[in-house]
Design a protein around this motif. Structure first.
Motif, PDB file in Angstrom:
ATOM      1  N   UNK A 141       0.831  -1.204   0.000  1.00 54.09           N
ATOM      2  CA  UNK A 141       0.000   0.000   0.000  1.00 54.09           C
ATOM      3  C   UNK A 141       0.867   1.256   0.000  1.00 54.09           C
ATOM      4  N   UNK A 142       1.952   1.236   0.777  1.00 53.76           N
ATOM      5  CA  UNK A 142       2.860   2.383   0.821  1.00 53.76           C
ATOM      6  C   UNK A 142       3.466   2.652  -0.556  1.00 53.76           C
ATOM      7  N   UNK A 155      10.571  10.909  -2.871  1.00 51.95           N
ATOM      8  CA  UNK A 155       9.430  10.662  -1.993  1.00 51.95           C
ATOM      9  C   UNK A 155       9.320  11.780  -0.962  1.00 51.95           C
ATOM     10  N   UNK A 156      10.440  12.170  -0.385  1.00 49.46           N
ATOM     11  CA  UNK A 156      10.437  13.238   0.609  1.00 49.46           C
ATOM     12  C   UNK A 156       9.823  14.508   0.036  1.00 49.46           C
ATOM     13  N   UNK A 157      10.254  14.891  -1.172  1.00 53.25           N
ATOM     14  CA  UNK A 157       9.708  16.097  -1.799  1.00 53.25           C
ATOM     15  C   UNK A 157       8.209  15.955  -2.043  1.00 53.25           C
ATOM     16  N   UNK A 158       7.801  14.790  -2.538  1.00 54.64           N
ATOM     17  CA  UNK A 158       6.382  14.598  -2.877  1.00 54.64           C
ATOM     18  C   UNK A 158       5.501  14.604  -1.650  1.00 54.64           C
ATOM     19  N   UNK A 161       3.575   5.821  -5.613  1.00 45.72           N
ATOM     20  CA  UNK A 161       3.372   5.997  -7.065  1.00 45.72           C
ATOM     21  C   UNK A 161       2.304   7.045  -7.339  1.00 45.72           C
ATOM     22  N   UNK A 162       1.241   7.040  -6.534  1.00 42.20           N
ATOM     23  CA  UNK A 162       0.193   8.050  -6.698  1.00 42.20           C
ATOM     24  C   UNK A 162       0.733   9.447  -6.414  1.00 42.20           C
ATOM     25  N   UNK A 163       1.596   9.561  -5.414  1.00 42.83           N
ATOM     26  CA  UNK A 163       2.220  10.851  -5.112  1.00 42.83           C
ATOM     27  C   UNK A 163       3.079  11.339  -6.271  1.00 42.83           C
ATOM     28  N   UNK A 164       3.781  10.405  -6.923  1.00 45.29           N
ATOM     29  CA  UNK A 164       4.607  10.772  -8.077  1.00 45.29           C
ATOM     30  C   UNK A 164       3.741  11.310  -9.206  1.00 45.29           C
TER      31      UNK A 164
END
Length: 263
Positions: free
Chosen positions: A15-16, A185-188, A21-24
């Protein structure tokens, strides 16, 4: 976390990664919002970003970077002159101390150059683990997870962790997400925290992560009130990505700065 009660560790990891991927897809513009051209400039900007916004730091650093170009310049800086430049960032006396001490330590121990290793960076004045990971990921291309207030809040809301300690959060998220993705990931996550998943009232009904988030419902779930909470120049694009009518996003939301850090 009733929504995903009984989730297995492998289920959480899957799920993470889906949410990552959705955040990207949601934040293709995510990046380090501090302006810099060298590792030293990024270190200085990140130190200055404590207790203020990236926008405010970026207003101050052009003057600072023209005047102080090297570790030696910081080491020999006139305290009163530097304080005058840094005053708009808040806590300017402490930040001046950090920058002068940083320059002196770089000269004494690293030949005037900023090191590119975590264990060496965290020993430098003004640089903790969060700042070190920002520098490593964005100036040296070394993957790092930056646990700021947004990252801590969102990873708990996402049900990735149940932890407040930044070092433990960093370790737990590192086990969930592939190393090559840590910096972005951190930025997103930070972009999402500033633009969608706000501290007091997240835009749940206009969030692309809604179906995968155990905290869905913390904020309004109806499209109209949620859309009004989106912030930033891409607010209407964020609405579209979440399947929400972009006309529900007021003009003021598009013009609003997403940079105001919330506690």
């Amino acid at each position: 976390m009733k929504r995903f009660a009984g989730e297995t560790p492998i289920g959480r990891k899957r799920r993470a990664r889906k949410m990552a991927r959705l955040l990207a897809d949601t934040h293709p513009d995510a990046h380090c919002e501090l302006d810099f051209t060298t590792p030293l400039e990024l270190a200085v900007a990140t130190i200055l970003s404590a207790q203020t916004t990236d926008v405010r730091v970026n207003q101050v650093t052009p003057v600072l970077f023209r005047k102080y170009r090297s570790a030696a310049d910081y080491a020999s800086a006139d305290r009163a002159e530097m304080e005058a430049v840094l005053r708009p960032t808040g806590f300017f006396r402490a930040k001046t101390n950090s920058l002068i001490s940083l320059g002196q330590e770089l000269l004494a121990s690293h030949g005037g150059e900023l090191p590119g290793k975590l264990d060496e960076l965290v020993k430098l004045p003004g640089i903790g683990r969060k700042t070190a990971n920002v520098i490593l990921g964005n100036a040296f291309g070394v993957p790092g997870i930056t646990v700021d207030t947004h990252f801590r809040r969102l990873t708990n809301r996402f049900g990735w962790v149940r932890e407040d300690d930044p070092v433990k959060i960093e370790s737990l998220v590192a086990d969930l997400i592939e190393k090559r993705d840590w910096t972005m990931l951190s930025h997103r996550v930070i972009f999402h925290g500033r633009r969608v998943c706000h501290a007091r009232k997240p835009a749940c009904g206009a969030c692309t992560l809604a179906a995968a988030c155990p905290s869905f419902g913390t904020g309004p779930t109806e499209a109209a009130p949620a859309a009004k909470l989106l912030k930033g120049p891409r607010a209407r694009e964020l609405a579209v990505a979440a399947g929400v009518d972009p006309e529900l996003v007021p003009a003021a939301a598009v013009l609003a700065s997403p940079d105001a850090d919330e506690s």
